[in-house]
Motif scaffolding. Structure first.
Motif, PDB file in Angstrom:
ATOM      1  N   VAL A 299     -53.014  -9.100  14.187  1.00 18.70           N
ATOM      2  CA  VAL A 299     -52.280  -9.913  13.582  1.00 18.70           C
ATOM      3  C   VAL A 299     -52.836 -10.556  12.072  1.00 18.70           C
ATOM      4  CG1 VAL A 299     -51.045 -12.279  13.837  1.00 18.70           C
ATOM      5  CG2 VAL A 299     -51.320 -10.645  15.908  1.00 18.70           C
ATOM      6  N   GLY A 300     -54.153 -10.793  12.469  1.00 19.01           N
ATOM      7  CA  GLY A 300     -54.878 -11.471  11.333  1.00 19.01           C
ATOM      8  C   GLY A 300     -55.283 -10.496  10.253  1.00 19.01           C
TER       9      GLY A 300
ATOM     10  N   SER B 280     -58.618 -11.092  22.513  1.00 15.66           N
ATOM     11  CA  SER B 280     -58.384 -11.955  21.169  1.00 15.66           C
ATOM     12  C   SER B 280     -59.017 -11.296  20.062  1.00 15.66           C
ATOM     13  CB  SER B 280     -58.884 -13.416  21.591  1.00 15.66           C
ATOM     14  OG  SER B 280     -60.134 -13.371  21.618  1.00 15.66           O
TER      15      SER B 280
ATOM     16  N   PHE C 148     -45.926 -12.360  21.477  1.00  7.11           N
ATOM     17  CA  PHE C 148     -46.771 -13.127  22.060  1.00  7.11           C
ATOM     18  C   PHE C 148     -46.675 -13.579  23.805  1.00  7.11           C
ATOM     19  CE2 PHE C 148     -49.896 -13.977  19.328  1.00  7.11           C
ATOM     20  CZ  PHE C 148     -49.427 -14.514  18.125  1.00  7.11           C
TER      21      PHE C 148
ATOM     22  N   VAL D 180     -54.158 -17.157  16.599  1.00  7.92           N
ATOM     23  CA  VAL D 180     -55.080 -16.269  17.281  1.00  7.92           C
ATOM     24  C   VAL D 180     -56.583 -16.424  16.831  1.00  7.92           C
ATOM     25  CG1 VAL D 180     -56.146 -13.748  16.658  1.00  7.92           C
ATOM     26  CG2 VAL D 180     -53.488 -14.371  17.206  1.00  7.92           C
ATOM     27  N   LEU D 181     -56.876 -17.153  15.811  1.00  7.00           N
ATOM     28  CA  LEU D 181     -58.227 -17.485  15.070  1.00  7.00           C
ATOM     29  C   LEU D 181     -58.593 -18.601  15.956  1.00  7.00           C
ATOM     30  CD1 LEU D 181     -59.716 -16.466  12.799  1.00  7.00           C
ATOM     31  CD2 LEU D 181     -58.906 -18.271  11.227  1.00  7.00           C
TER      32      LEU D 181
ATOM     33  N   TRP E 195     -43.212 -11.429   7.368  1.00  4.15           N
ATOM     34  CA  TRP E 195     -43.256 -12.744   8.014  1.00  4.15           C
ATOM     35  C   TRP E 195     -41.910 -13.322   8.266  1.00  4.15           C
ATOM     36  CZ3 TRP E 195     -46.604 -13.254  11.756  1.00  4.15           C
ATOM     37  CH2 TRP E 195     -47.905 -12.461  11.607  1.00  4.15           C
TER      38      TRP E 195
ATOM     39  N   PHE F 288     -44.364 -18.862  10.963  1.00  4.17           N
ATOM     40  CA  PHE F 288     -44.657 -17.408  11.689  1.00  4.17           C
ATOM     41  C   PHE F 288     -45.848 -17.291  11.487  1.00  4.17           C
ATOM     42  CE2 PHE F 288     -41.616 -16.963  15.384  1.00  4.17           C
ATOM     43  CZ  PHE F 288     -40.449 -17.591  14.856  1.00  4.17           C
ATOM     44  N   MET F 289     -46.283 -17.071  10.025  1.00  5.55           N
ATOM     45  CA  MET F 289     -47.434 -16.404   9.686  1.00  5.55           C
ATOM     46  C   MET F 289     -48.457 -17.240   9.857  1.00  5.55           C
ATOM     47  SD  MET F 289     -48.286 -14.933   6.103  1.00  5.55           S
ATOM     48  CE  MET F 289     -48.665 -16.507   5.163  1.00  5.55           C
TER      49      MET F 289
ATOM     50  N   TRP G 291     -43.507 -18.738   6.615  1.00  5.01           N
ATOM     51  CA  TRP G 291     -44.631 -19.460   6.423  1.00  5.01           C
ATOM     52  C   TRP G 291     -45.318 -19.854   8.180  1.00  5.01           C
ATOM     53  CZ3 TRP G 291     -48.289 -19.403   2.946  1.00  5.01           C
ATOM     54  CH2 TRP G 291     -47.689 -19.214   1.514  1.00  5.01           C
TER      55      TRP G 291
ATOM     56  N   GLY H 299     -41.005 -12.143  11.493  1.00  2.00           N
ATOM     57  CA  GLY H 299     -41.879 -12.997  12.165  1.00  2.00           C
ATOM     58  C   GLY H 299     -41.233 -13.468  13.520  1.00  2.00           C
TER      59      GLY H 299
ATOM     60  N   VAL I 195     -58.062 -19.082  19.217  1.00  2.00           N
ATOM     61  CA  VAL I 195     -58.690 -18.536  20.325  1.00  2.00           C
ATOM     62  C   VAL I 195     -59.748 -17.825  20.235  1.00  2.00           C
ATOM     63  CG1 VAL I 195     -57.933 -16.812  22.396  1.00  2.00           C
ATOM     64  CG2 VAL I 195     -56.156 -18.466  21.309  1.00  2.00           C
ATOM     65  N   VAL I 196     -59.992 -16.900  19.302  1.00  2.00           N
ATOM     66  CA  VAL I 196     -61.133 -16.102  18.944  1.00  2.00           C
ATOM     67  C   VAL I 196     -62.205 -16.830  18.725  1.00  2.00           C
ATOM     68  CG1 VAL I 196     -62.247 -14.634  17.299  1.00  2.00           C
ATOM     69  CG2 VAL I 196     -59.826 -14.156  17.936  1.00  2.00           C
TER      70      VAL I 196
ATOM     71  N   GLU J  78     -56.588  -9.043  18.767  1.00  2.00           N
ATOM     72  CA  GLU J  78     -55.447  -9.588  17.918  1.00  2.00           C
ATOM     73  C   GLU J  78     -55.686 -10.153  16.833  1.00  2.00           C
ATOM     74  OE1 GLU J  78     -52.211  -9.569  19.306  1.00  2.00           O
ATOM     75  OE2 GLU J  78     -53.205  -8.226  20.803  1.00  2.00           O
ATOM     76  N   LEU J  79     -57.055 -10.337  16.444  1.00  2.00           N
ATOM     77  CA  LEU J  79     -57.361 -10.879  15.126  1.00  2.00           C
ATOM     78  C   LEU J  79     -57.271  -9.834  14.261  1.00  2.00           C
ATOM     79  CD1 LEU J  79     -58.697 -13.228  13.445  1.00  2.00           C
ATOM     80  CD2 LEU J  79     -60.941 -12.072  14.166  1.00  2.00           C
TER      81      LEU J  79
ATOM     82  N   MET K 272     -42.716 -11.630  16.976  1.00  2.00           N
ATOM     83  CA  MET K 272     -44.025 -12.398  17.221  1.00  2.00           C
ATOM     84  C   MET K 272     -43.504 -13.258  18.640  1.00  2.00           C
ATOM     85  SD  MET K 272     -45.970 -11.343  15.221  1.00  2.00           S
ATOM     86  CE  MET K 272     -47.541 -11.798  16.063  1.00  2.00           C
TER      87      MET K 272
ATOM     88  N   SER L  52     -49.173 -17.801  13.770  1.00  2.00           N
ATOM     89  CA  SER L  52     -49.726 -16.733  14.409  1.00  2.00           C
ATOM     90  C   SER L  52     -51.189 -16.446  13.886  1.00  2.00           C
ATOM     91  CB  SER L  52     -48.942 -15.450  14.100  1.00  2.00           C
ATOM     92  OG  SER L  52     -47.592 -15.653  14.324  1.00  2.00           O
ATOM     93  N   VAL L  53     -51.490 -16.574  12.744  1.00  2.00           N
ATOM     94  CA  VAL L  53     -52.897 -16.368  12.499  1.00  2.00           C
ATOM     95  C   VAL L  53     -53.770 -17.144  12.933  1.00  2.00           C
ATOM     96  CG1 VAL L  53     -54.429 -15.823  10.290  1.00  2.00           C
ATOM     97  CG2 VAL L  53     -51.993 -14.825  10.470  1.00  2.00           C
TER      98      VAL L  53
END
Lengths: 526, 35
Positions: free
Chosen positions: A292-293, A285, A48, B16-17, A232, B8-9, B6, A41, B19-20, A288-289, A44, B12-13
């Motif tokens: 990262v996602g 972005s 970023f 990003v979501l 993470w 960071f996960m 938790w 983690g 912004v998207v 990035e989805l 990141m 981060s997710v």
């Protein structure tokens, strides 16, 4: 100039095409490995930072320069950079924007065909790792060696028709078909379908992974939650290591497809009042989805629950083609469906990227030599196939692939991005560049980016590049001395670079004769 | 999984979501006039 005017059909079309170019195997396979090995983690933090100070600003610069060059009638990197950089020096350096996508495509299409082959193996039940779980790892490696020919040169071209060659031919044909159809009817239409489909596939695999629970009773510590933790949980001590910052910047950089010569072409088909700021941010972005996602939640946890910590560490090929097949095998009968979905998703990720690399090369050939698409596609296809055959033949330890990837697909990209960064902020001028970016923009670039683009981005990039060279150059130079395949592969690259320089020179002559302002002395008159 | 993991996960997710979603909402609600 190309004889046929090409244009994007819609705002979303160009965004999905650029995002498709960016989203590739690295999002799913390289990012997770880099994060795990560099602080989890905590990775990141530099990641970023690099995104905000390096990736996104260089992306904006590329979109802006490309649209400006397009308004002057140029769609190739030499043309665009010659206009923006005001002269021959930048135009010559712009040749990198053709060399990079051309050479990278030579091996990338091959990797893409491996994904297609793995998809077919899963779809048609031909991915057999045996009945004994203890043998899965070795069987998986054996399959990879058989597919890639990585144990011996020439093995996939000897004797009968090897499946790898068939899949490569099919993949090349698909790529050339979409390129032939052109920007809107080919690339855009395909990306409009492929990108959402990729997301659906990723969600299916993600859902399966997150519901794995603790599948192995003999290892109760290997739960999905522990796997997510392995990915993470932050190790802040890694932030004191320069390698971590280098790895993060490198990952962001390659992930976003900046410095590839792709955006320099794709965005050149935009019109004066077409937005580049929101579009650039949206494409980045989206990348990035997926990274990262999806990449951040799927790969490492899936490997961890079946193979533990040691099994969850690896590079792109190791994770993608060795470890994950073992994971899918452990999933039982449903694992075959998940494996097929996963490799189909990787294939889509790869082909949207390879299309984006073929297009700028085709545009360059058309523009420099005054050829129509029906001529440029066979030429570019032929050159890529020749280079690809070189990589296919010299498959032992993937030396040819690795050599091209290092000198062009890594070093070349760093160089091009640095050139672009300096061209935009210092030659074109950051104030002029930002004013140009804001024409038609639907969102504003924060004011601090004037300072970032002029000082932070170029310096950050140079520091990362120097660090990368210090870390990697000695090994690769030693490799050139020791391995004749590496040496000859470098000669292939230099030969291709020389041809590009000659064609670019011919192009400059044509453009001058046609009265184009190739040195950017006048403002656009649209 | 630790608390830091938790943070960071999820951070981060979701970051990003966010912004998207913002970007695509803006893109898709703009008037149709090409790129």
């Amino acid at each position: 100039m190309s004889k046929e005017a090409q244009q994007w059909g819609s705002r979303l079309g160009v965004i999905l095409a650029v995002a498709g170019s960016a989203v590739g195997l690295g999002n799913f396979l390289r990012f997770p490995g880099q994060a795990v090995q560099n602080g989890g983690g905590a990775f990141m933090v530099p990641y970023f930072l690099a995104l905000v100070l390096l990736g996104i600003p260089i992306g904006w610069a590329e979109w802006t320069m490309a649209r400006y060059g397009g308004r002057k009638g140029f769609h190739s990197a030499p043309g665009v950079l010659g206009v923006v950089g005001r002269g021959r020096a930048m135009r010559t350096l712009g040749g990198l924007g053709v060399l990079v996508p051309l050479v990278v495509c030579m091996y990338y299409v091959l990797i893409e065909s491996w994904c297609l082959q793995y998809f077919f193996r899963y779809a048609f039940g031909q991915m057999d790792l045996g009945a004994d779980p203890a043998g899965f790892v070795d069987r998986s490696k054996a399959v990879f060696v058989a597919v890639t020919g990585s144990d011996q040169d020439g093995v996939t071209l000897n004797g009968g028709i090897h499946p790898t060659v068939i899949f490569w031919l099919v993949t090349m044909a698909l790529n050339l078909f979409f390129i032939w159809r052109g920007l809107s009817r080919g690339i855009e239409r395909f990306c409009n379908i492929a990108m959402p489909l990729m997301a659906v596939c990723a969600i299916v695999v993600l859902a399966r992974v997150l519901t794995l629970g603790t599948p192995d009773p003999a290892h109760p510590e290997r739960s999905v939650l522990a796997g997510l933790g392995f990915m993470w949980n932050p190790d802040f001590s890694k932030l004191g290591d320069f390698k971590t910052w280098l790895a993060a910047a490198g990952q962001v950089f390659f992930s976003l497809s900046v410095g590839f010569g792709v955006i320099l072409n794709y965005a050149s088909y935009l019109r004066k009042k077409d937005d580049v700021v929101l579009s650039g941010l949206t494409a980045s972005s989206t990348n990035e989805l997926f990274e990262v996602g999806f990449g951040g939640l799927i790969t490492i946890p899936a490997a961890f629950v079946f193979l533990g910590a040691s099994g969850a560490i690896g590079g792109t090929f190791g994770l993608g083609f060795n470890t994950l097949p073992v994971v899918f095998e452990h999933m039982g009968p449903f694992g075959r469906f998940i494996g097929a979905t996963w490799f189909f998703m990787l294939f889509l990720a790869a082909i949207t990227s390879s299309l984006s690399m073929l297009q700028p090369v085709a545009a360059f050939v058309e523009e420099a030599l005054g050829l129509p698409r029906r001529a440029s596609v066979p030429i570019v296809g032929g050159v890529v196939m020749l280079g690809s055959l070189w990589v296919i033949y010299f498959s032992k330890n993937l030396v040819a692939l690795d050599t091209m990837d290092f000198w062009v697909g890594t070093t070349g990209i760093f160089l091009l991005a640095t050139i672009q960064s300096i061209a935009f902020a210092w030659v074109f001028g950051v104030d002029r560049g930002l004013a140009e970016a804001h024409v038609g923009a639907h969102i504003r670039i924060p004011g601090v980016y004037r300072f970032v683009l002029k000082y932070v981005t170029p310096v950050y990039l140079l520091v990362v590049f120097i660090g990368f060279c210090v870390q990697n150059l000695p090994g690769y130079i030693r490799g050139l001395a020791e391995d004749h395949v590496a040496r000859r592969s470098l000669w292939v690259i230099l030969f291709v670079a020389a041809v590009i320089a000659v064609v670019s020179s011919l192009g400059a002559r044509r453009w001058r004769a046609a009265g184009l302002d190739l040195d950017g002395k006048e403002p656009p008159n649209d | 999984m630790t608390l830091g993991g938790w943070v960071f996960m999820i951070g981060s997710v979701l970051g990003v979501l966010a912004v998207v979603v913002y970007c695509y909402w803006k893109v898709l609600t703009l008037p149709k006039d090409g790129p």
